[in-house]
Enzyme design. Structure first.
Site, PDB file in Angstrom:
ATOM      1  N   ASP A 247      33.657  28.258  41.321  1.00  0.00           N
ATOM      2  CA  ASP A 247      33.517  28.922  40.022  1.00  0.00           C
ATOM      3  C   ASP A 247      33.722  27.929  38.896  1.00  0.00           C
ATOM      4  O   ASP A 247      34.365  26.895  39.083  1.00  0.00           O
ATOM      5  CB  ASP A 247      34.625  29.965  39.872  1.00  0.00           C
ATOM      6  CG  ASP A 247      34.318  31.211  40.659  1.00  0.00           C
ATOM      7  OD1 ASP A 247      33.197  31.324  41.155  1.00  0.00           O
ATOM      8  OD2 ASP A 247      35.224  32.053  40.765  1.00  0.00           O
ATOM      9  N   LYS A 269      29.848  30.506  35.423  1.00  0.00           N
ATOM     10  CA  LYS A 269      29.359  30.170  34.088  1.00  0.00           C
ATOM     11  C   LYS A 269      30.035  28.891  33.601  1.00  0.00           C
ATOM     12  O   LYS A 269      31.248  28.808  33.574  1.00  0.00           O
ATOM     13  CB  LYS A 269      29.689  31.308  33.122  1.00  0.00           C
ATOM     14  CG  LYS A 269      28.617  31.534  32.075  1.00  0.00           C
ATOM     15  CD  LYS A 269      29.047  32.563  31.069  1.00  0.00           C
ATOM     16  CE  LYS A 269      29.139  33.960  31.665  1.00  0.00           C
ATOM     17  NZ  LYS A 269      29.615  34.967  30.720  1.00  0.00           N
ATOM     18  N   MET A 382      40.869  38.074  30.832  1.00  0.00           N
ATOM     19  CA  MET A 382      39.548  38.299  30.221  1.00  0.00           C
ATOM     20  C   MET A 382      39.673  39.235  29.022  1.00  0.00           C
ATOM     21  O   MET A 382      38.837  40.129  28.834  1.00  0.00           O
ATOM     22  CB  MET A 382      38.575  38.907  31.258  1.00  0.00           C
ATOM     23  CG  MET A 382      38.305  37.985  32.418  1.00  0.00           C
ATOM     24  SD  MET A 382      37.247  38.713  33.680  1.00  0.00           S
ATOM     25  CE  MET A 382      38.426  39.651  34.633  1.00  0.00           C
TER      26      MET A 382
HETATM   27  N1  SAH Z   1      41.078  35.050  39.943  1.00  0.00           N
HETATM   28  C1  SAH Z   1      41.575  34.505  38.707  1.00  0.00           C
HETATM   29  C2  SAH Z   1      41.194  35.343  37.519  1.00  0.00           C
HETATM   30  C3  SAH Z   1      39.729  35.413  37.255  1.00  0.00           C
HETATM   31  S1  SAH Z   1      39.340  36.330  35.797  1.00  0.00           S
HETATM   32  C4  SAH Z   1      43.107  34.364  38.803  1.00  0.00           C
HETATM   33  O1  SAH Z   1      43.709  34.852  39.752  1.00  0.00           O
HETATM   34  O2  SAH Z   1      43.677  33.734  37.921  1.00  0.00           O
HETATM   35  C5  SAH Z   1      39.246  35.058  34.591  1.00  0.00           C
HETATM   36  C6  SAH Z   1      40.380  35.156  33.613  1.00  0.00           C
HETATM   37  O3  SAH Z   1      41.561  34.615  34.185  1.00  0.00           O
HETATM   38  C7  SAH Z   1      40.196  34.365  32.355  1.00  0.00           C
HETATM   39  O4  SAH Z   1      39.405  35.085  31.424  1.00  0.00           O
HETATM   40  C8  SAH Z   1      41.620  34.219  31.878  1.00  0.00           C
HETATM   41  O5  SAH Z   1      42.067  35.395  31.272  1.00  0.00           O
HETATM   42  C9  SAH Z   1      42.363  34.061  33.165  1.00  0.00           C
HETATM   43  N2  SAH Z   1      42.586  32.638  33.502  1.00  0.00           N
HETATM   44  C10 SAH Z   1      42.146  31.981  34.574  1.00  0.00           C
HETATM   45  N3  SAH Z   1      42.571  30.710  34.596  1.00  0.00           N
HETATM   46  C11 SAH Z   1      43.319  30.546  33.479  1.00  0.00           C
HETATM   47  C12 SAH Z   1      44.052  29.463  32.914  1.00  0.00           C
HETATM   48  N4  SAH Z   1      44.095  28.269  33.511  1.00  0.00           N
HETATM   49  N5  SAH Z   1      44.708  29.664  31.751  1.00  0.00           N
HETATM   50  C13 SAH Z   1      44.675  30.854  31.150  1.00  0.00           C
HETATM   51  N6  SAH Z   1      44.006  31.917  31.633  1.00  0.00           N
HETATM   52  C14 SAH Z   1      43.325  31.782  32.785  1.00  0.00           C
END
Ligand code: SAH
Length: 458
Positions: A247, A269, A382
């Protein structure tokens, strides 16, 4: 200066150890394990060395050292606390052209012993050329972590089959390719799981090449960015993969750990790119696994937290493709830890909810009254685009307008930034935040001011 590294076959070979105390004991143990015939010259022995002597595992010469003793041995080790004696041993050994090691006195040595990672029959030796044994030991610890224990099993099964493989594949290059493919395939998974008979069967089938190789998929959580937050299973999986479907959320730092010659396919994306549709991702997973490859599906954070991991696995399960799952550190755990924001706290928050701002447009599916309760932390994934609506709904349902909030962008990464404020300003704050960003709402968000540690680095 560089030492010449070598592994010596000492089975039945005579080795002289001068000294019988603890330091000598530490040198004698691996010599006995290697099958050497050990002669110990010492007036006194410590309990362990004496026990070995009593068991007949070594030969105790209860005399003073004399120069002639070095003549009939292959190696000499001086391990006494008598500086003058150690020097004499070294001098005598060098004169007789014997390799000599004097414990902790590198300048008196003609050989040194490395730190060893033991995955018998596989052995990995580490040396700093005597400059820093402590550093070597640290390297050893690091290697211990990243060399799977199953490598020993793999080496053992390879030894069993060596002659058959040589007969079937006389050409060296083809043989090498055979082993490479075997070790990269499901054979390695079987060894890791201790399924030795399946591993042996797989080896035979690969050698006869009568069935196509079995592909597999590993769904791996890459964590929020800092590669140090990967699990050992995740590291092993991405270093073994033929294909990695990743991803956009997976950090460059993690991607750098993927096996160099693996095919890397971005299915998320990226800033300028377009997003691959979910059906296309599913199709790619099936296609590569069916071609017998080891596929890693690498997802930011944890694959089962707002990650559609479940949907992808259902497709694999329906198609009968073997899969396994390696959890990862989800953003709500990683980003908050690196921002110094505890998700729960006895005084301020007795519960935490992970929610997504990516819900239906009319908001009809959201139980705002549950999210608006005091004494809980909300971690919103998100959510920045919907920040205005989220804040308005929470306040309407009873959450105080001055509830502390923090927006953590690029959590756990070098460019992590944290914007702090209050709930009624959430939309303004969110507009300034870079993606990916996690919104944290609740009293504990204010603790960032006191507990921030990662933001203090240069
Ligand atoms: N599976 C992922 C989440 C995917 S949804 C997890 O467990 O973290 C994507 C969202 O995750 C982003 O829009 C943001 O809100 C959050 N996110 C993912 N990585 C991040 C990071 N390094 N810092 C802050 N927010 C993050």
């Amino acid at each position: 200066m560089n030492y010449f590294p070598l592994f010596a076959d000492l089975r039945g070979e005579p080795v002289l150890v001068v000294g019988g105390g603890t330091v000598a004991e530490r040198k004698i143990a691996p010599l006995l394990e290697a099958g050497a015939t050990v002669h110990v010259v010492a007036r006194k022995l410590n309990a362990q060395v004496r026990a070995w002597a009593d068991e007949g595992r070594l030969n105790w010469v209860a005399n003073e050292f004399s120069d002639s003793m070095v003549h009939d041995v292959l190696l000499v080790i001086a391990a006494t606390d008598d500086e003058t004696l150690n020097r004499r041993v070294s001098r005598a050994a060098k004169a007789a052209k014997r390799l000599v090691n004097v414990v902790d006195r590198q300048e008196l040595c003609t050989f040194i012993t490395p730190a060893v990672i033991d995955r018998s029959p596989l052995q990995i030796a580490v040396s700093s050329n005597g400059t820093s044994p402590v550093l070597s030991r640290r390297v050893r610890q690091a290697v211990e972590k990243c060399v799977p224990f199953s490598f020993g099993t793999m080496a053992q099964l390879a030894a069993e089959a060596r002659d058959d493989v040589k007969t079937a594949l006389p050409d060296l290059a083809r043989r090498r390719l055979f082993w490479e493919q075997l070790f990269d395939g499901v054979f390695a998974d079987y060894c890791a799981q201790g399924r030795l008979n399946d591993a042996r069967r797989e080896l035979k089938q690969r050698l006869a090449a009568d069935t196509p190789p079995q592909g597999s998929v590993c769904l791996v959580g890459a964590g929020p960015g800092d590669a140090g937050l990967l699990t050992l299973h995740a590291l092993h999986a991405i270093q073994a993969a033929d294909v990695v479907l990743y991803d956009a959320l997976v950090s460059d730092e993690v991607m750098r750990l993927v096996r160099k010659d693996a095919e890397k396919i971005c299915v998320g994306k990226r800033a300028q790119g377009h997003q691959v549709r979910q059906e296309e991702t599913n199709r790619l997973l099936l296609e590569h696994a069916r071609r017998g490859r080891r596929v890693v599906r690498l997802k930011g954070g944890d694959p089962f937290v707002f990650g559609r991991g479940g949907e992808e696995l259902q497709v694999l399960a329906d198609a009968g493709i073997p899969f396994r799952i390696v959890p990862g550190i989800t953003a709500a755990l990683g980003a908050t830890a690196y921002a110094g924001i505890p998700l729960t706290h006895r005084d301020y928050a007795q519960s935490v909810q992970f929610i997504t701002g990516h819900c239906r447009a009319d908001g009809s599916d959201v139980a705002w009254q549950n999210f608006a309760q005091n004494n809980q932390t909300l971690a919103v994934y998100m959510g920045t685009i919907r920040a205005a609506e989220i804040a308005a709904q929470l306040i309407r349902h009873g959450r105080a307008a001055d509830t502390p909030v923090a927006i953590i962008s690029n959590g756990t990464r070098r460019n992590q930034s944290v914007i702090s404020g209050r709930l009624d300003r959430l939309a303004d704050l969110a507009a300034r935040a870079e993606a990916p960003a996690l919104m944290v709402i609740g009293q504990t968000a204010a603790l960032h001011g006191q507990l921030d540690w990662f933001g203090k680095r240069d």
